[in-house]
Write a protein that holds these residues in place. Structure first.
Motif, mmCIF file in Angstrom:
data_model
loop_
_atom_site.group_PDB
_atom_site.id
_atom_site.type_symbol
_atom_site.label_atom_id
_atom_site.label_comp_id
_atom_site.label_asym_id
_atom_site.label_seq_id
_atom_site.Cartn_x
_atom_site.Cartn_y
_atom_site.Cartn_z
ATOM 1 N N TYR A 129 0.846 -1.201 0.000
ATOM 2 C CA TYR A 129 0.000 0.000 0.000
ATOM 3 C C TYR A 129 0.876 1.243 0.000
ATOM 4 C CZ TYR A 129 -3.197 3.640 1.657
ATOM 5 O OH TYR A 129 -3.915 4.788 1.784
ATOM 6 N N ILE A 130 0.478 2.217 -0.798
ATOM 7 C CA ILE A 130 1.141 3.529 -0.829
ATOM 8 C C ILE A 130 0.061 4.588 -0.766
ATOM 9 C CG2 ILE A 130 2.555 5.140 -2.168
ATOM 10 C CD1 ILE A 130 3.994 2.815 -3.410
ATOM 11 N N ASP A 131 0.194 5.547 0.147
ATOM 12 C CA ASP A 131 -0.761 6.661 0.185
ATOM 13 C C ASP A 131 -0.141 7.877 -0.484
ATOM 14 O OD1 ASP A 131 1.057 7.655 1.990
ATOM 15 O OD2 ASP A 131 -0.397 8.008 3.598
ATOM 16 N N SER A 132 -0.853 9.005 -0.429
ATOM 17 C CA SER A 132 -0.367 10.208 -1.113
ATOM 18 C C SER A 132 0.952 10.686 -0.524
ATOM 19 C CB SER A 132 -1.421 11.315 -1.026
ATOM 20 O OG SER A 132 -1.746 11.595 0.328
ATOM 21 N N SER A 133 1.145 10.520 0.784
ATOM 22 C CA SER A 133 2.416 10.917 1.408
ATOM 23 C C SER A 133 3.547 10.035 0.923
ATOM 24 C CB SER A 133 2.307 10.833 2.936
ATOM 25 O OG SER A 133 1.337 11.715 3.428
ATOM 26 N N GLY A 134 3.259 8.724 0.774
ATOM 27 C CA GLY A 134 4.273 7.821 0.251
ATOM 28 C C GLY A 134 4.627 8.153 -1.185
ATOM 29 N N ALA A 135 3.617 8.482 -2.003
ATOM 30 C CA ALA A 135 3.874 8.872 -3.392
ATOM 31 C C ALA A 135 4.689 10.159 -3.454
ATOM 32 C CB ALA A 135 2.549 9.045 -4.133
ATOM 33 N N ASP A 136 4.383 11.100 -2.543
ATOM 34 C CA ASP A 136 5.136 12.353 -2.491
ATOM 35 C C ASP A 136 6.590 12.101 -2.079
ATOM 36 O OD1 ASP A 136 5.011 15.342 -2.587
ATOM 37 O OD2 ASP A 136 5.593 15.123 -0.484
ATOM 38 N N ALA A 137 6.787 11.149 -1.159
ATOM 39 C CA ALA A 137 8.155 10.819 -0.743
ATOM 40 C C ALA A 137 8.948 10.217 -1.899
ATOM 41 C CB ALA A 137 8.114 9.851 0.439
ATOM 42 N N LEU A 138 8.303 9.374 -2.700
ATOM 43 C CA LEU A 138 8.980 8.812 -3.877
ATOM 44 C C LEU A 138 9.289 9.896 -4.907
ATOM 45 C CD1 LEU A 138 6.961 5.491 -4.342
ATOM 46 C CD2 LEU A 138 9.318 5.731 -3.524
ATOM 47 N N MET A 139 8.385 10.878 -5.033
ATOM 48 C CA MET A 139 8.623 11.996 -5.950
ATOM 49 C C MET A 139 9.839 12.798 -5.495
ATOM 50 S SD MET A 139 7.120 13.223 -8.741
ATOM 51 C CE MET A 139 5.355 12.963 -8.645
ATOM 52 N N ASN A 140 9.956 13.005 -4.194
ATOM 53 C CA ASN A 140 11.124 13.716 -3.665
ATOM 54 C C ASN A 140 12.404 12.924 -3.910
ATOM 55 O OD1 ASN A 140 9.566 15.825 -2.702
ATOM 56 N ND2 ASN A 140 9.300 14.897 -0.669
ATOM 57 N N LEU A 141 12.305 11.576 -3.837
ATOM 58 C CA LEU A 141 13.471 10.741 -4.117
ATOM 59 C C LEU A 141 13.910 10.898 -5.567
ATOM 60 C CD1 LEU A 141 15.458 8.522 -3.234
ATOM 61 C CD2 LEU A 141 13.712 6.837 -3.870
ATOM 62 N N ILE A 142 12.922 10.973 -6.481
ATOM 63 C CA ILE A 142 13.236 11.181 -7.903
ATOM 64 C C ILE A 142 13.955 12.518 -8.091
ATOM 65 C CG2 ILE A 142 12.228 11.560 -10.183
ATOM 66 C CD1 ILE A 142 9.984 9.634 -9.377
ATOM 67 N N ASP A 143 13.462 13.579 -7.443
ATOM 68 C CA ASP A 143 14.086 14.900 -7.553
ATOM 69 C C ASP A 143 15.506 14.889 -6.984
ATOM 70 O OD1 ASP A 143 11.805 15.894 -8.711
ATOM 71 O OD2 ASP A 143 10.967 16.659 -6.827
ATOM 72 N N THR A 144 15.681 14.226 -5.848
ATOM 73 C CA THR A 144 17.015 14.157 -5.237
ATOM 74 C C THR A 144 17.991 13.430 -6.154
ATOM 75 O OG1 THR A 144 16.047 14.121 -3.020
ATOM 76 C CG2 THR A 144 18.309 13.329 -3.233
ATOM 77 N N CYS A 145 17.544 12.324 -6.757
ATOM 78 C CA CYS A 145 18.401 11.587 -7.686
ATOM 79 C C CYS A 145 18.750 12.429 -8.912
ATOM 80 C CB CYS A 145 17.709 10.291 -8.114
ATOM 81 S SG CYS A 145 17.596 9.053 -6.803
ATOM 82 N N ARG A 146 17.772 13.200 -9.386
ATOM 83 C CA ARG A 146 18.031 14.051 -10.544
ATOM 84 C C ARG A 146 19.086 15.108 -10.207
ATOM 85 N NH1 ARG A 146 13.216 15.873 -11.196
ATOM 86 N NH2 ARG A 146 12.532 14.212 -12.628
ATOM 87 N N LYS A 147 18.965 15.720 -9.030
ATOM 88 C CA LYS A 147 19.935 16.746 -8.628
ATOM 89 C C LYS A 147 21.333 16.166 -8.435
ATOM 90 C CE LYS A 147 16.410 19.564 -6.318
ATOM 91 N NZ LYS A 147 15.888 20.021 -5.003
ATOM 92 N N LYS A 148 21.388 14.924 -7.924
ATOM 93 C CA LYS A 148 22.699 14.299 -7.684
ATOM 94 C C LYS A 148 23.203 13.514 -8.888
ATOM 95 C CE LYS A 148 22.217 13.841 -2.658
ATOM 96 N NZ LYS A 148 22.283 12.921 -1.492
#
Length: 557
Positions: free
Chosen positions: A488-507
């Motif tokens: 199960y993933i809720d909206s907060s979990g989806a937002d956390a994965l989105m932040n992970l994508i952004d962090t990976c892009r920056k690094k």
């Protein structure tokens, strides 16, 4: 979906198919028995709630008939219940009788809407610790409230709060009436003694006598003794002027909107308490008769009953365990037995109302003491050591808050505590593990270039720290995250994965997500996360690691 068969279909319609004379005889016999059992309880519950005794009788008649006729259970008996005593007394004390009518009618609307929107099954999600806590707390308050009539104390008006009750009892203890106390003790002894004797009589040729409830035996005895000896004790006649020998007409309350606006929480408490009590009672009945009730239909019936009854002199109603069990043991098989029970009480009101004036309040207090004691699940306190600390804290907190403060506060705190405990437990079950080359030999030689993590459990707002920890530990050009075991993933979990994508892009880290299936895949699609993962998805972890190895090889070239 058709209206008749799905949206609103009383159980009575199904029970009438194949109905015969034999079942009618069983239902009439059971209904008469339950009516006799309900008579003293209905009056006692009303008096303990700060109302006149006829309020309990009118509720048992009107609400009892409607709940049986429209409900979703074959054998459930509706009427006034001990669980409502505390909250009803508090509403009457603070807001007045007119606003009790309004609060009860509003709770009826809420109950009907809960059933209409198919929320009946959600009541089962209320934790057992909360139910046991407030049930035992209510039982203690009922017993405490009956000390006044049990001792025959001269208290004009009892406070509604715990400390106020203790203070009033302490200040008026000197006015105790010995006759009332002895009458109450004799009545209580009769109820308990007859309960044990009836079990023995059930195995003898005098089995029919075992069907007579002990409360009626005690009530008749106490009334006769009071009348013959002219005992100086309070009776229904001396305290309330007796019971009217007629049903009331429609009453529109002269309530004040200034006080009515404060009724939201009491209304919610009445609705929630009524739903819990009725559905718990229906589930117990299902286990005894091997049937399954319709919880949504039952809630709609409870809603209709609670909306109609207060405008005819009644009080809140719900399913009652003691009367339902009596109905089953007496041979009741369909809702007709519940309707007969209501008609039996109607006949008593119309014919024998003058006799009720001689009923001593001490005897009713003794009966309520017995009911309250059986209502509580006291063994649960002894078994607390078997449970985890959160369960103990929730149960004890709800119990003490119910007794000392207020039932509404207790339910609120109990539900919040249970929710927090649940969130903590679920978040502790969610975990993140690093994938090593021992698990996947293809990672050998790529430790400097590839990090792989496997997530388990639910990725919701209480577990997003797992993704944040992965962000903090990124130290390689390629990152693989396996979500196959995430259910199960809720909206907060989806937002956390989105932040992970952004962090990976920056690094400038290549991110590969594996095993996105079922609900997690659906939330990823609806939240727009899937678009950002385009070209970075793998069906499972081995495929993701193979893709990561290929990316590393290209980077090295």
């Amino acid at each position: 979906m058709t209206f008749n068969s799905h949206l609103f279909r009383p159980k009575l319609l199904d029970c009438l198919q194949g109905y015969n004379r034999q079942r009618l005889g069983q239902d009439i016999g059971a209904g008469l028995t339950v009516g006799v059992v309900a008579l003293p309880l209905a009056m006692a519950f009303a008096i303990a709630s700060g109302l006149k005794p006829e309020a309990g009788l009118f509720t048992a008649i009107i609400a009892g008939f409607l709940i049986s006729a429209l409900g979703g259970s074959r054998v459930q008996i509706g009427g006034p219940a001990g669980a409502f005593i505390v909250i009803v007394y508090g509403i009457v004390e603070r807001y007045g009788l007119a606003n009790l009518i309004l609060a009860t009618a509003m709770s009826g609307v809420l109950l009907f809407l809960m059933g209409l929107f198919r929320l009946g099954s959600l009541i089962r999600f209320i934790p057992v610790a909360v139910v046991i806590g407030f049930t035992n707390g209510i039982a203690v308050l009922i017993m405490l409230s009956q000390i006044k009539d049990l001792l025959g104390l001269k208290i004009v008006s009892m406070p509604a709060d715990f400390f106020g009750i203790l203070n009033a009892l302490g200040h008026h203890l000197h006015s105790a009436n010995l006759a009332a106390l002895l009458l109450a003790l004799a009545s209580l002894s009769l109820v308990v003694g007859w309960l044990r004797m009836s079990r023995r009589l059930a195995e003898t040729p005098y089995r029919a006598l075992s069907m007579i409830p002990g409360s009626i035996i005690a009530l008749v005895f106490a009334t006769l003794v009071t009348w013959l000896l002219n005992l100086p004790v309070d009776t229904i006649g001396s305290k309330f002027g007796g019971i009217p020998a007629a049903m009331p007409g429609f009453q529109w309350p002269a309530f004040s909107w200034d006080s009515a606006r404060f009724l939201l929480m009491p209304t919610l408490t009445l609705a929630l308490l009524g739903a819990i009590e009725s559905l718990l009672c229906a589930r117990i009945a299902d286990g005894m008769i091997g049937d399954r009730h319709n919880p949504n239909q039952e809630l709609m019936a409870q809603g209709v009953a609670n909306f109609v009854t207060p405008f005819f002199g009644g009080m809140p109603a719900t399913g009652t365990i003691a009367r339902t069990v009596t109905n089953i043991k007496s041979g009741g098989t369909t809702p007709i037995s519940g309707m007969v029970h209501a008609l039996t009480l109607l006949a008593v009101v119309l014919v024998a109302a003058p006799l009720a004036g001689h009923v001593p309040l001490a005897a009713l207090a003794a009966i309520l003491m017995f009911v309250a004691w059986n209502m509580g699940e006291w063994r649960e306190f002894l078994h607390l050591r078997q449970y985890r600390m959160p369960y103990r804290i929730t149960l004890l907190a709800v119990f003490f808050l119910t007794v000392v403060f207020d039932l509404t506060v207790a339910v609120e705190v109990g539900l919040v505590a249970a929710c927090l405990t649940f969130i903590y437990r679920i978040s502790s079950l969610s975990r993140c593990e690093a994938v090593s080359r021992l698990d996947h030999p293809s990672l050998a030689g790529h430790d400097h270039a590839i990090q792989a993590w496997r997530l388990y459990g639910a990725l919701f707002f209480g577990a997003v720290k797992l993704v944040e920890d992965i962000e903090d530990k990124i130290s390689t050009p390629v990152l693989v995250v396996d979500l196959k075991n995430v259910i199960y993933i809720d909206s907060s979990g989806a937002d956390a994965l989105m932040n992970l994508i952004d962090t990976c892009r920056k690094k400038e880290v290549q991110l590969i997500v594996c095993g996105l299936l079922h609900q997690p895949l659906d939330i990823a699609r609806r939240s727009g996360l899937l678009e950002h993962l385009e070209g970075r998805l793998a069906p499972d972890l081995p495929a993701g690691i193979q893709q990561a190895v290929s990316l590393t090889a290209r980077r090295d070239q």
